[in-house]
Write a protein that holds these residues in place. Structure first.
Motif, PDB file in Angstrom:
ATOM      1  N   ARG A   1       4.262   3.555   6.138  1.00 29.10           N
ATOM      2  CA  ARG A   1       5.473   3.453   7.058  1.00 29.10           C
ATOM      3  C   ARG A   1       6.729   3.784   6.309  1.00 29.10           C
ATOM      4  O   ARG A   1       7.803   3.767   6.953  1.00 29.10           O
ATOM      5  CB  ARG A   1       5.510   2.321   8.015  1.00 29.10           C
ATOM      6  CG  ARG A   1       4.516   1.907   8.702  1.00 29.10           C
ATOM      7  CD  ARG A   1       4.724   0.349   9.352  1.00 29.10           C
ATOM      8  NE  ARG A   1       3.697  -0.114  10.204  1.00 29.10           N
ATOM      9  CZ  ARG A   1       3.735   0.166  11.563  1.00 29.10           C
ATOM     10  NH1 ARG A   1       4.899   0.929  12.100  1.00 29.10           N
ATOM     11  NH2 ARG A   1       2.796  -0.242  12.339  1.00 29.10           N
TER      12      ARG A   1
ATOM     13  N   ASP B   1      -7.414   7.163  -1.121  1.00 25.73           N
ATOM     14  CA  ASP B   1      -6.546   5.902  -0.686  1.00 25.73           C
ATOM     15  C   ASP B   1      -7.719   4.939  -0.243  1.00 25.73           C
ATOM     16  O   ASP B   1      -8.175   5.128   0.831  1.00 25.73           O
ATOM     17  CB  ASP B   1      -5.474   6.432   0.637  1.00 25.73           C
ATOM     18  CG  ASP B   1      -4.648   5.447   0.941  1.00 25.73           C
ATOM     19  OD1 ASP B   1      -5.086   4.302   0.697  1.00 25.73           O
ATOM     20  OD2 ASP B   1      -3.763   5.567   1.656  1.00 25.73           O
TER      21      ASP B   1
ATOM     22  N   GLY C   1       0.763  -1.274   0.157  1.00 23.53           N
ATOM     23  CA  GLY C   1      -0.034  -0.127   0.103  1.00 23.53           C
ATOM     24  C   GLY C   1       0.857   1.380  -0.133  1.00 23.53           C
ATOM     25  O   GLY C   1       0.653   2.120  -0.790  1.00 23.53           O
ATOM     26  N   ALA C   2       1.955   1.171   0.569  1.00 13.98           N
ATOM     27  CA  ALA C   2       2.821   2.415   0.964  1.00 13.98           C
ATOM     28  C   ALA C   2       3.437   2.632  -0.347  1.00 13.98           C
ATOM     29  O   ALA C   2       3.543   4.191  -0.681  1.00 13.98           O
ATOM     30  CB  ALA C   2       3.739   2.275   2.151  1.00 13.98           C
TER      31      ALA C   2
ATOM     32  N   GLN D   1      -7.484   0.299   2.470  1.00 13.80           N
ATOM     33  CA  GLN D   1      -8.314  -0.364   3.449  1.00 13.80           C
ATOM     34  C   GLN D   1      -9.559  -0.706   3.063  1.00 13.80           C
ATOM     35  O   GLN D   1     -10.224  -1.670   3.276  1.00 13.80           O
ATOM     36  CB  GLN D   1      -8.038   0.290   4.710  1.00 13.80           C
ATOM     37  CG  GLN D   1      -8.606  -0.753   5.868  1.00 13.80           C
ATOM     38  CD  GLN D   1      -7.876  -0.448   7.326  1.00 13.80           C
ATOM     39  OE1 GLN D   1      -8.513  -0.993   8.237  1.00 13.80           O
ATOM     40  NE2 GLN D   1      -6.831   0.247   7.445  1.00 13.80           N
TER      41      GLN D   1
ATOM     42  N   LYS E   1      -4.168  -4.487  -0.062  1.00 13.23           N
ATOM     43  CA  LYS E   1      -4.955  -5.338   0.776  1.00 13.23           C
ATOM     44  C   LYS E   1      -5.791  -6.316   0.310  1.00 13.23           C
ATOM     45  O   LYS E   1      -5.478  -7.489  -0.208  1.00 13.23           O
ATOM     46  CB  LYS E   1      -5.602  -4.261   1.951  1.00 13.23           C
ATOM     47  CG  LYS E   1      -4.723  -3.711   2.773  1.00 13.23           C
ATOM     48  CD  LYS E   1      -5.463  -2.836   4.111  1.00 13.23           C
ATOM     49  CE  LYS E   1      -4.533  -2.236   5.029  1.00 13.23           C
ATOM     50  NZ  LYS E   1      -3.948  -3.035   5.790  1.00 13.23           N
TER      51      LYS E   1
HETATM   52  N1  PLZ Z   1      -2.975   3.316   3.399  1.00 13.45           N
HETATM   53  C1  PLZ Z   1      -5.631   3.375   3.952  1.00 13.45           C
HETATM   54  O1  PLZ Z   1      -4.839   1.298   5.642  1.00 13.45           O
HETATM   55  C2  PLZ Z   1      -2.173  -0.032   5.512  1.00 13.45           C
HETATM   56  C3  PLZ Z   1      -1.233  -0.783   8.246  1.00 13.45           C
HETATM   57  C4  PLZ Z   1      -0.903  -1.571   9.732  1.00 13.45           C
HETATM   58  P1  PLZ Z   1       0.725  -1.287   3.277  1.00 13.45           P
HETATM   59  N2  PLZ Z   1      -3.024  -0.284   6.895  1.00 13.45           N
HETATM   60  C5  PLZ Z   1      -2.692  -1.134   7.672  1.00 13.45           C
HETATM   61  C6  PLZ Z   1       0.224  -1.123  10.285  1.00 13.45           C
HETATM   62  O2  PLZ Z   1       0.520  -0.877  11.308  1.00 13.45           O
HETATM   63  O3  PLZ Z   1       1.555  -1.122   9.380  1.00 13.45           O
HETATM   64  C7  PLZ Z   1      -2.525   1.114   4.690  1.00 13.45           C
HETATM   65  C8  PLZ Z   1      -3.964   1.720   4.668  1.00 13.45           C
HETATM   66  C9  PLZ Z   1      -3.966   2.986   3.914  1.00 13.45           C
HETATM   67  C10 PLZ Z   1      -1.813   2.642   3.093  1.00 13.45           C
HETATM   68  C11 PLZ Z   1      -1.743   1.655   4.032  1.00 13.45           C
HETATM   69  C12 PLZ Z   1      -0.309   1.024   3.876  1.00 13.45           C
HETATM   70  O4  PLZ Z   1      -0.466  -0.093   3.282  1.00 13.45           O
HETATM   71  O5  PLZ Z   1       0.497  -2.458   2.653  1.00 13.45           O
HETATM   72  O6  PLZ Z   1       0.836  -1.458   4.924  1.00 13.45           O
HETATM   73  O7  PLZ Z   1       2.247  -0.521   3.060  1.00 13.45           O
END
Ligand code: PLZ
Length: 452
Positions: free
Chosen positions: A165, A268, A135-136, A271, A297
Motif C-alpha cells: 500500500r 514475492d 512486506g511493502a 504471504q 508475515k
Molecule cells: N506482498 C504478497 O500478501 C500483504 C495485506 C492486507 P505488508 N498482504 C496482506 C491489506 O489489506 O493491507 C502483502 C502480500 C504480498 C506484499 C504484502 C504487503 O505486506 O506487510 O502489509 O506491507
C-alpha cells in the motif's frame, strides 16, 4: 470435542469455540464506538470484535467469546499466537536491549536471521539478505536492488498481483478499490501483463499456462523491451488477488525468460512463504529458484519483520548506506523470527500444512459438489480458498461471499475474503490448529452455505 489448553496465547487458553454473547458483544461494541471516534475510517476491520487473547487455533475476544481462527492475522501467526519459542526468545531480547539500530551498532540476531534465510530459501548459491519492517518495504527494496544491479528501470508485474500500500507498491498492485482508488499519482515504469489464472482463462485451463506466458512475454518484449526490464515480480501463489495458483508451467517459463534476458526474477513470498503452502516457499513447488525473494508475515510469529534475500552479487550491488531504515531488523523482531523458525522446524509445520490440506480440501470439494455457488476449490497446504460465482456461470458472486463470511463470523468462525472481484473466501488457519477445530470450522462453513 477436545479442549486441550495451552497451545500458547498464555496459560490455560482452551482450544475450543465458545460463544457467550452475540457477535459483537457489548464490550466490543463499546470499544468499536471508541475506535470510530479515534481511528481513521480508512483503517477498516473485518470482524467487529476486539481481541483479548489468542493462541493455537483460537482467538478470544473481550467479551469472552472464543473464535476459531481461519485467518492467522492474514497469514502471519502460522506458528500460533504467542508461540512458546517466540515469547521466550523475544522476552529474553527485551531484557537485553530493545533497539540500537542495525545501521549504528549491529547485533547477532540480525545476522542469524539472514543466515537462516540463506539456508531456507530456494537455491544453493551464495545468498545475502537485508531486513525491513513490513512486506511493502521489502518489495520496495527488492525493486531498488534490482534497478541498481541491472541499471534498468522497468518493473513487470501481473494481473491480480498484490504487493502493498505504499506509493511504489500501490503501483505494483493491480486492484484499484480499495488499494489505489483516490491515492494517485502512482510511480512510473511499472508494466502489468497477464497471469495464468486457470479458472478465468477464456480458452479454458488446458492451454492457460502456455498462452498466458506467450502473451506476457510478447507484451514485455513489444511494450517494454526485455533490455529495459530490471525485474519481473510475481507471487508464486497470488494472495490478495484470490489465491490464484498460476497454471503449471507458467512460472518456469517466465523465470526462464527472465534468465535469458538478464532480468531479475523476484518472487514475492510474503504471504505464501514459511511453511504456509506445505513447503518452506511456494516457489519450490515447480523448482523455481528466484534471484530475489521477499518475505514477511509468517517469518516472525506476529512481530513486524520483513526481508529481501537473494543472489549475493545482486544483493551487494547497492552502495553501503543505500539500503536500510531506523527500525529494519529490530532485535526483538529478529529474536521472534528465530523462535518462529525454531518452531517450524521442531513441529514440522510443513507437514502440518500438508495435513491441513488433506483434511480441508476433500471437504471443500464435497461442498462444491452440492453448492454450485462454489465455482472452484484451490490452493495448497494451509493456503486454501473457494471462489464463489453465480451458479452455472463464472460471474463473481461478491454478495454471496460477503454474506457467507458474515454468517461464519456470527457463528464464531473467523474467515477472510479476498480476490480481485471480492468473491473468494480464503482459509489461512494457524498451522498448529487442532484437527477438531478444523472440522468444526468446516461444519460451520457448511451450515452457513446451506442456509445461504
Ligand atoms: N506482498 C504478497 O500478501 C500483504 C495485506 C492486507 P505488508 N498482504 C496482506 C491489506 O489489506 O493491507 C502483502 C502480500 C504480498 C506484499 C504484502 C504487503 O505486506 O506487510 O502489509 O506491507
Amino acid at each position: 470435542m477436545t479442549t486441550t489448553t495451552d497451545l500458547s496465547g498464555g496459560p490455560g487458553l482452551p482450544q475450543e469455540r465458545k460463544l457467550v454473547t452475540a457477535i459483537p458483544g457489548p464490550k466490543s461494541e463499546e470499544l468499536m464506538a471508541r475506535k470510530l471516534a479515534a481511528v481513521a475510517q480508512g483503517v477498516g476491520s473485518v470482524m467487529p470484535v476486539f481481541a483479548q487473547r489468542a493462541g493455537g487455533g483460537v482467538l478470544q475476544d473481550v467479551d469472552g467469546n472464543s473464535l476459531i481462527d481461519f485467518g492467522s492475522g492474514i497469514a502471519v501467526t502460522s506458528v500460533g499466537n504467542s508461540a512458546e519459542a517466540v515469547v521466550r526468545r523475544a522476552s529474553a531480547q527485551l531484557t537485553q536491549f530493545t533497539h540500537t539500530c542495525a545501521m549504528v551498532t549491529p547485533y547477532e540476531g540480525y545476522v542469524e536471521v539472514c543466515e537462516e534465510l540463506a539456508k531456507l530459501t530456494p537455491g544453493d548459491h551464495a545468498k545475502k539478505s537485508a531486513l525491513f519492517n513490513s512486506g511493502a518495504e521489502a518489495v520496495e527494496n527488492a525493486v531498488k536492488i534490482a534497478r541498481y544491479h541491472t541499471g534498468r528501470q522497468a518493473i513487470v508485474v501481473f494481473d491480480h498481483g498484490y504487493h502493498g500500500r505504499t506509493n511504489l507498491t500501490m503501483a505494483l498492485t493491480s486492484k484499484s478499490m480499495p488499494y489505489k482508488h483516490g491515492f494517485g499519482p502512482f510511480a512510473p515504469e511499472i508494466y502489468r501483463v497477464p497471469v495464468a489464472y486457470p479458472f478465468r482463462w477464456l480458452t479454458g485451463p488446458e492451454h492457460c499456462a502456455e498462452e498466458a506466458a506467450a502473451q506476457a512475454i510478447d507484451q514485455i518484449v513489444k511494450q517494454v523491451g526485455a533490455g529495459n526490464t530490471a525485474a519481473i515480480l510475481i507471487e508464486p501463489l497470488l494472495g490478495e488477488g484470490g489465491f490464484i495458483e498460476p497454471a503449471k508451467g507458467f512460472l518456469p517459463r517466465i523465470a526462464e525468460f527472465a534468465r535469458e534476458h538478464g532480468i531479475v526474477f523476484i518472487a514475492d513470498e510474503i504471504q505464501s512463504g514459511f511453511c504456509r503452502t506445505g513447503q518452506w516457499f511456494a516457489s519450490e513447488d515447480e523448482g523455481i529458484v528466484p534471484d530475489l525473494i521477499t518475505t514477511a508475515k509468517g517469518m516472525a510469529g506476529g512481530l513486524p519483520l520483513a526481508a529481501v534475500t537473494g543472489r549475493a552479487e545482486i544483493m551487494d550491488a547497492a552502495h553501503a548506506g543505500g539500503l536500510g531504515g531506523t527500525y529494519g531488523g529490530n532485535p526483538v523482531a529478529c529474536a521472534a523470527a528465530l523462535g518462529a523458525i525454531e518452531t517450524m522446524r521442531e513441529l514440522d509445520l510443513n507437514a502440518k500444512a500438508r495435513r491441513i490440506e488433506e483434511i480441508m480440501k476433500p471437504r471443500l470439494r464435497k461442498l462444491a459438489e452440492s453448492h454450485p455457488v462454489i465455482g472452484e476449490v484451490r490452493g495448497r497446504g494451509a493456503m486454501l480458498a473457494i471462489e464463489l460465482v453465480e451458479p452455472g456461470t463464472k460471474n463473481p458472486d461478491t454478495k454471496a461471499t460477503a454474506a457467507l463470511a458474515k454468517a461464519c463470523h456470527q457463528e464464531g468462525l473467523l474467515v477472510l475474503t479476498t480476490g480481485t472481484y471480492s468473491n473468494v473466501m480464503r482459509f489461512l488457519p494457524p498451522l498448529v490448529i487442532g484437527e477438531d477445530l478444523l472440522h468444526e470450522g468446516l461444519d460451520i462453513l457448511e451450515g452457513a452455505l446451506t442456509r445461504l
